[in-house]
Design a protein around this motif. Structure first.
Motif, mmCIF file in Angstrom:
data_model
loop_
_atom_site.group_PDB
_atom_site.id
_atom_site.type_symbol
_atom_site.label_atom_id
_atom_site.label_comp_id
_atom_site.label_asym_id
_atom_site.label_seq_id
_atom_site.Cartn_x
_atom_site.Cartn_y
_atom_site.Cartn_z
ATOM 1 N N LYS A 174 -36.583 5.713 28.012
ATOM 2 C CA LYS A 174 -37.064 5.246 26.715
ATOM 3 C C LYS A 174 -36.311 3.980 26.309
ATOM 4 O O LYS A 174 -35.111 3.841 26.574
ATOM 5 C CB LYS A 174 -36.844 6.308 25.640
ATOM 6 N N ALA A 175 -37.012 3.075 25.640
ATOM 7 C CA ALA A 175 -36.392 1.822 25.180
ATOM 8 C C ALA A 175 -35.228 2.089 24.232
ATOM 9 O O ALA A 175 -34.257 1.334 24.210
ATOM 10 C CB ALA A 175 -37.440 0.940 24.502
ATOM 11 N N THR A 176 -35.305 3.174 23.481
ATOM 12 C CA THR A 176 -34.223 3.511 22.550
ATOM 13 C C THR A 176 -33.009 4.104 23.253
ATOM 14 O O THR A 176 -31.966 4.288 22.635
ATOM 15 C CB THR A 176 -34.720 4.505 21.475
ATOM 16 N N ILE A 226 -31.643 2.635 25.991
ATOM 17 C CA ILE A 226 -30.991 1.557 26.732
ATOM 18 C C ILE A 226 -30.110 0.781 25.765
ATOM 19 O O ILE A 226 -30.597 0.159 24.821
ATOM 20 C CB ILE A 226 -32.010 0.611 27.393
ATOM 21 N N SER A 227 -28.804 0.850 26.002
ATOM 22 C CA SER A 227 -27.850 0.078 25.206
ATOM 23 C C SER A 227 -27.584 -1.241 25.917
ATOM 24 O O SER A 227 -27.837 -1.371 27.117
ATOM 25 C CB SER A 227 -26.539 0.851 25.043
ATOM 26 N N LEU A 228 -27.056 -2.209 25.192
ATOM 27 C CA LEU A 228 -26.785 -3.528 25.773
ATOM 28 C C LEU A 228 -25.333 -3.921 25.554
ATOM 29 O O LEU A 228 -24.728 -3.578 24.533
ATOM 30 C CB LEU A 228 -27.700 -4.580 25.148
ATOM 31 N N SER A 229 -24.797 -4.649 26.523
ATOM 32 C CA SER A 229 -23.434 -5.163 26.444
ATOM 33 C C SER A 229 -23.409 -6.538 27.097
ATOM 34 O O SER A 229 -24.275 -6.854 27.915
ATOM 35 C CB SER A 229 -22.476 -4.218 27.183
ATOM 36 N N THR A 286 -36.657 -12.157 25.912
ATOM 37 C CA THR A 286 -37.117 -12.382 24.542
ATOM 38 C C THR A 286 -36.437 -11.388 23.604
ATOM 39 O O THR A 286 -36.048 -10.295 24.019
ATOM 40 C CB THR A 286 -38.648 -12.199 24.395
ATOM 41 N N ILE A 287 -36.335 -11.798 22.353
ATOM 42 C CA ILE A 287 -35.812 -10.933 21.297
ATOM 43 C C ILE A 287 -36.811 -10.986 20.147
ATOM 44 O O ILE A 287 -37.160 -12.059 19.667
ATOM 45 C CB ILE A 287 -34.427 -11.400 20.806
ATOM 46 N N ASP A 288 -37.271 -9.821 19.735
ATOM 47 C CA ASP A 288 -38.189 -9.711 18.603
ATOM 48 C C ASP A 288 -37.458 -8.933 17.514
ATOM 49 O O ASP A 288 -37.317 -7.709 17.605
ATOM 50 C CB ASP A 288 -39.475 -9.005 19.023
ATOM 51 N N ASN A 289 -36.975 -9.655 16.496
ATOM 52 C CA ASN A 289 -36.203 -9.033 15.428
ATOM 53 C C ASN A 289 -37.104 -8.520 14.321
ATOM 54 O O ASN A 289 -37.937 -9.250 13.793
ATOM 55 C CB ASN A 289 -35.214 -10.040 14.820
ATOM 56 N N GLY A 290 -36.910 -7.243 13.978
ATOM 57 C CA GLY A 290 -37.553 -6.663 12.816
ATOM 58 C C GLY A 290 -36.529 -6.604 11.690
ATOM 59 O O GLY A 290 -35.444 -7.165 11.787
ATOM 60 N N THR A 291 -36.869 -5.906 10.635
ATOM 61 C CA THR A 291 -35.951 -5.778 9.509
ATOM 62 C C THR A 291 -34.737 -4.949 9.876
ATOM 63 O O THR A 291 -33.605 -5.316 9.542
ATOM 64 C CB THR A 291 -36.676 -5.125 8.311
ATOM 65 N N ILE A 292 -34.949 -3.838 10.600
ATOM 66 C CA ILE A 292 -33.854 -2.935 10.958
ATOM 67 C C ILE A 292 -33.603 -2.914 12.464
ATOM 68 O O ILE A 292 -32.465 -2.930 12.909
ATOM 69 C CB ILE A 292 -34.156 -1.503 10.463
ATOM 70 N N LEU A 293 -34.673 -2.906 13.245
ATOM 71 C CA LEU A 293 -34.561 -2.803 14.697
ATOM 72 C C LEU A 293 -34.997 -4.089 15.380
ATOM 73 O O LEU A 293 -35.770 -4.863 14.824
ATOM 74 C CB LEU A 293 -35.423 -1.645 15.216
ATOM 75 N N SER A 294 -34.497 -4.259 16.599
ATOM 76 C CA SER A 294 -34.892 -5.397 17.429
ATOM 77 C C SER A 294 -35.334 -4.895 18.788
ATOM 78 O O SER A 294 -34.767 -3.949 19.330
ATOM 79 C CB SER A 294 -33.717 -6.364 17.617
ATOM 80 N N SER A 295 -36.351 -5.550 19.345
ATOM 81 C CA SER A 295 -36.798 -5.289 20.705
ATOM 82 C C SER A 295 -36.257 -6.419 21.575
ATOM 83 O O SER A 295 -36.563 -7.590 21.341
ATOM 84 C CB SER A 295 -38.328 -5.266 20.762
ATOM 85 N N VAL A 296 -35.442 -6.040 22.560
ATOM 86 C CA VAL A 296 -34.852 -7.029 23.466
ATOM 87 C C VAL A 296 -35.431 -6.767 24.851
ATOM 88 O O VAL A 296 -35.268 -5.679 25.408
ATOM 89 C CB VAL A 296 -33.319 -6.930 23.490
ATOM 90 N N ILE A 303 -32.732 -1.823 19.872
ATOM 91 C CA ILE A 303 -31.412 -1.630 19.292
ATOM 92 C C ILE A 303 -31.433 -2.068 17.829
ATOM 93 O O ILE A 303 -32.377 -2.717 17.376
ATOM 94 C CB ILE A 303 -30.318 -2.406 20.073
ATOM 95 N N ASN A 304 -30.381 -1.722 17.130
ATOM 96 C CA ASN A 304 -30.226 -2.116 15.734
ATOM 97 C C ASN A 304 -30.142 -3.644 15.647
ATOM 98 O O ASN A 304 -29.467 -4.277 16.458
ATOM 99 C CB ASN A 304 -28.942 -1.474 15.202
#
Length: 131
Positions: free
Chosen positions: A51-53, A55-58, A77-87, A100-101
């Motif tokens: 699941k995309a949720t 996967i953590s990033l470092s 790509t990075i798609d920033n929402g108000t609370i979450l972002s899709s990387v 991720i947040n």
């Protein structure tokens, strides 16, 4: 759900717990499972899912962390929402999405083209299909 095609390279079992190891485009991955399909053997090709949720990033690989799947890639790509972002991250010929947040994107100062490490716990990886 992210998918990765892989080949089983090793299976270790103790009681009802199995550790399964995979090769995908030269990358080594591992998974822990409480129930393992008896059709799964070394050399079998599978489709893995995460699941995309999950996967953590470092920005770096960690030697002192319990997460065994650390995959180096590049932010596409990075798609920033108000609370979450899709990387979206490219790892060799594999494309994964991490949700991720948004604060984490800011804290890591993530930008398109950045080198990144996708972190996936062995218990978050699953076999979704035998190929």
């Amino acid at each position: 759900m992210n998918h990765i095609e892989a080949t089983i390279t090793k299976i270790e079992q103790y009681d009802s717990v199995s550790a399964v190891f995979f090769s995908a485009l030269g990358l080594e991955l591992s998974m822990v499972s409480l129930e393992l399909n008896p059709a799964l053997k070394v050399g079998v090709d599978v489709k893995l899912g995460v699941k995309a949720t999950n996967i953590s990033l470092s920005k770096k690989i960690h030697d002192d962390i319990s997460i065994s799947n650390q995959l180096e890639g590049v932010v596409q790509t990075i798609d920033n929402g108000t609370i979450l972002s899709s990387v979206k991250v490219q790892i060799k010929d594999i494309f994964l999405e991490s949700i991720i947040n948004r604060k984490s994107v800011i804290k890591l100062d993530l930008k398109d083209g950045d080198k990144i490490v996708a972190l996936i716990k062995a218990s978050d990886l699953a076999i979704v299909e035998i190929l």
